[in-house]
Scaffold this active site. Structure first.
Site, PDB file in Angstrom:
ATOM      1  N   TYR A  75       0.824  -1.221   0.000  1.00 42.74           N
ATOM      2  CA  TYR A  75       0.000   0.000   0.000  1.00 42.74           C
ATOM      3  C   TYR A  75       0.853   1.264   0.000  1.00 42.74           C
ATOM      4  O   TYR A  75       0.500   2.258  -0.627  1.00 42.74           O
ATOM      5  CB  TYR A  75      -1.000  -0.013   1.165  1.00 42.74           C
ATOM      6  CG  TYR A  75      -2.248  -0.794   0.808  1.00 42.74           C
ATOM      7  CD1 TYR A  75      -3.271  -0.205   0.072  1.00 42.74           C
ATOM      8  CD2 TYR A  75      -2.381  -2.133   1.153  1.00 42.74           C
ATOM      9  CE1 TYR A  75      -4.399  -0.919  -0.293  1.00 42.74           C
ATOM     10  CE2 TYR A  75      -3.513  -2.858   0.784  1.00 42.74           C
ATOM     11  CZ  TYR A  75      -4.513  -2.246   0.067  1.00 42.74           C
ATOM     12  OH  TYR A  75      -5.624  -2.956  -0.314  1.00 42.74           O
ATOM     13  N   GLN A 108     -14.869   4.168  -7.215  1.00 43.12           N
ATOM     14  CA  GLN A 108     -14.374   3.016  -6.449  1.00 43.12           C
ATOM     15  C   GLN A 108     -12.888   3.185  -6.173  1.00 43.12           C
ATOM     16  O   GLN A 108     -12.280   2.381  -5.479  1.00 43.12           O
ATOM     17  CB  GLN A 108     -14.582   1.728  -7.257  1.00 43.12           C
ATOM     18  CG  GLN A 108     -16.041   1.434  -7.553  1.00 43.12           C
ATOM     19  CD  GLN A 108     -16.166   0.318  -8.585  1.00 43.12           C
ATOM     20  OE1 GLN A 108     -16.092  -0.861  -8.261  1.00 43.12           O
ATOM     21  NE2 GLN A 108     -16.357   0.688  -9.833  1.00 43.12           N
ATOM     22  N   ASN A 109     -12.297   4.231  -6.724  1.00 44.48           N
ATOM     23  CA  ASN A 109     -10.845   4.375  -6.646  1.00 44.48           C
ATOM     24  C   ASN A 109     -10.392   4.902  -5.287  1.00 44.48           C
ATOM     25  O   ASN A 109     -11.067   5.719  -4.669  1.00 44.48           O
ATOM     26  CB  ASN A 109     -10.345   5.294  -7.761  1.00 44.48           C
ATOM     27  CG  ASN A 109     -10.598   4.681  -9.131  1.00 44.48           C
ATOM     28  OD1 ASN A 109     -10.925   3.501  -9.212  1.00 44.48           O
ATOM     29  ND2 ASN A 109     -10.469   5.465 -10.183  1.00 44.48           N
ATOM     30  N   HIS A 126     -14.672   2.838  -1.820  1.00 43.69           N
ATOM     31  CA  HIS A 126     -13.702   1.890  -1.249  1.00 43.69           C
ATOM     32  C   HIS A 126     -12.599   2.577  -0.452  1.00 43.69           C
ATOM     33  O   HIS A 126     -11.522   2.024  -0.269  1.00 43.69           O
ATOM     34  CB  HIS A 126     -13.124   1.004  -2.365  1.00 43.69           C
ATOM     35  CG  HIS A 126     -14.159   0.102  -2.988  1.00 43.69           C
ATOM     36  ND1 HIS A 126     -14.060  -0.415  -4.257  1.00 43.69           N
ATOM     37  CD2 HIS A 126     -15.347  -0.352  -2.489  1.00 43.69           C
ATOM     38  CE1 HIS A 126     -15.130  -1.158  -4.507  1.00 43.69           C
ATOM     39  NE2 HIS A 126     -15.922  -1.132  -3.457  1.00 43.69           N
ATOM     40  N   THR A 201     -14.546   0.518 -15.235  1.00 38.05           N
ATOM     41  CA  THR A 201     -14.728  -0.485 -14.179  1.00 38.05           C
ATOM     42  C   THR A 201     -15.132  -1.818 -14.796  1.00 38.05           C
ATOM     43  O   THR A 201     -15.897  -1.850 -15.766  1.00 38.05           O
ATOM     44  CB  THR A 201     -15.770  -0.047 -13.128  1.00 38.05           C
ATOM     45  OG1 THR A 201     -15.896  -1.082 -12.142  1.00 38.05           O
ATOM     46  CG2 THR A 201     -17.133   0.266 -13.719  1.00 38.05           C
TER      47      THR A 201
END
Ligand code: BJW
Length: 258
Positions: A75, A108-109, A126, A201
């Site tokens: 991450y 969603q990014n 998200h 997506t």
């Protein structure tokens, strides 16, 4: 067939669909939105040092419990990668759609490229790479600059508030619940839209993927994706193009109409 004109290679059928006044435009974006900025998508693209890992195996609470250092390293590498990237013409076009027509974004990014292009109030279903928190007490943590060199394994810091938990990414992993407030606000936006642009997506991750079904029956729904996904909604036009090519053309077309 396409019209080569001031709004680029916009297909004629799409140009006709956009030939009306829209009051509530929503852009629903996924990883392909940022692909033109060099950010790997979730289900394709290169994950650099982590190439041999399946992102779906790393983005889980189990992976975190098993091996926090690998997950945190991944991450932090991604956060550094995003910080070094710049918004692409697709992000810039979405900001234009907001400035000129009040468009709203549901994404969603977990990157911040919509914001850095000038979009305000994007709803991140998200979560965000930039909103780390304690995995025990939930306290928000301030992140330092990510390491300049990718670290395959990196120990997460200990929470400064409870002194016991580890600082984890502020994203929603598989099996975790999305934030109710964000989901409800996103649902409202989509249910109120008259133009829904579904961009980049694959449409395979739920419940986000199912939200596009909330669009009203009379809304115009356009998908922009070089390899159209498995989008759950009725789609009026699937444009097989990239976000960076398609969105500026759509914005220019709408500007010419208004
Ligand atoms: C371009 C392009 C260019 C390329 N221009 N386009 C119903 C049915 C089946 C399963 C489930 C279900 N409901 C829930 C589930 C389980 C699960 C799920 O959906 N699994 C499926 C994979 C089968 N969902 C969950 O677990 C969710 N939680 C949940 O349901 O909780 C319930 C619960 C209830 C009560 C208690 C507890 C729990 C959570 C899902 C969280 C997803 N998180 C991730 C990781 C975020 C952090 C991170 O980034 O690391 O979110 S997974 C990953 O997928 C990430 C993305 O946001 C998400 C969607 O991916 P996206 O954006 O579509 O990307 P890609 O890579 O798939 O596609 C890219 C597309 O771009 C492609 O189509 C390309 O063609 C295109 N493209 N270049 C335009 N230039």
């Amino acid at each position: 067939m396409s019209d080569k004109n001031e709004w680029g290679d916009l297909p004629t059928a799409l140009s006709q669909l956009l030939n009306r006044r829209f009051e509530h435009i929503v852009v629903f974006s996924g990883a392909g939105m940022s692909a033109d900025s060099g950010i790997p998508t979730f289900r394709s693209g290169s994950n650099g040092l982590w190439g041999e890992f399946d992102p779906q195996q790393l983005a889980t609470p189990d992976a975190w419990q098993r091996d926090k250092e690998t997950v945190w390293g991944w991450y932090e590498w991604r956060r550094g990668h995003v910080m070094a990237a710049t918004p692409n013409p697709g992000h810039v076009a979405v900001a234009r759609l907001q400035r000129e027509f009040g468009a709203q974004v549901v994404t969603q990014n977990v990157d911040d490229l919509h914001e850095r292009a000038g979009v305000q109030g994007a709803l991140h279903l998200h979560g965000s790479l930039f909103a780390a928190r304690c995995d025990r007490c939930g306290a928000r943590a301030t992140l330092n600059a990510p390491p300049p060199e990718a670290q395959r394994r990196l120990a997460p810091t200990t929470c400064a508030v409870c002194g016991k938990g580890s600082i984890r990414p502020g994203v929603v992993w598989f099996g975790e619940q999305l934030d109710d407030e964000v989901v409800n606000a996103a649902a409202q936006r989509i249910a109120d839209c008259d133009l829904l642009l579904i961009v980049g997506t694959s449409g395979v991750v739920y419940p986000a993927a199912g939200m596009v079904r909330l669009a009203p029956e009379d809304a115009v729904i356009v998908e922009i994706n070089p390899q159209p996904g498995d989008v759950a909604a009725r789609v009026d036009f699937r444009w097989q193009t990239t976000a960076a090519a398609g969105l500026p053309a759509v914005a220019a077309r709408l500007a010419a109409r208004h």
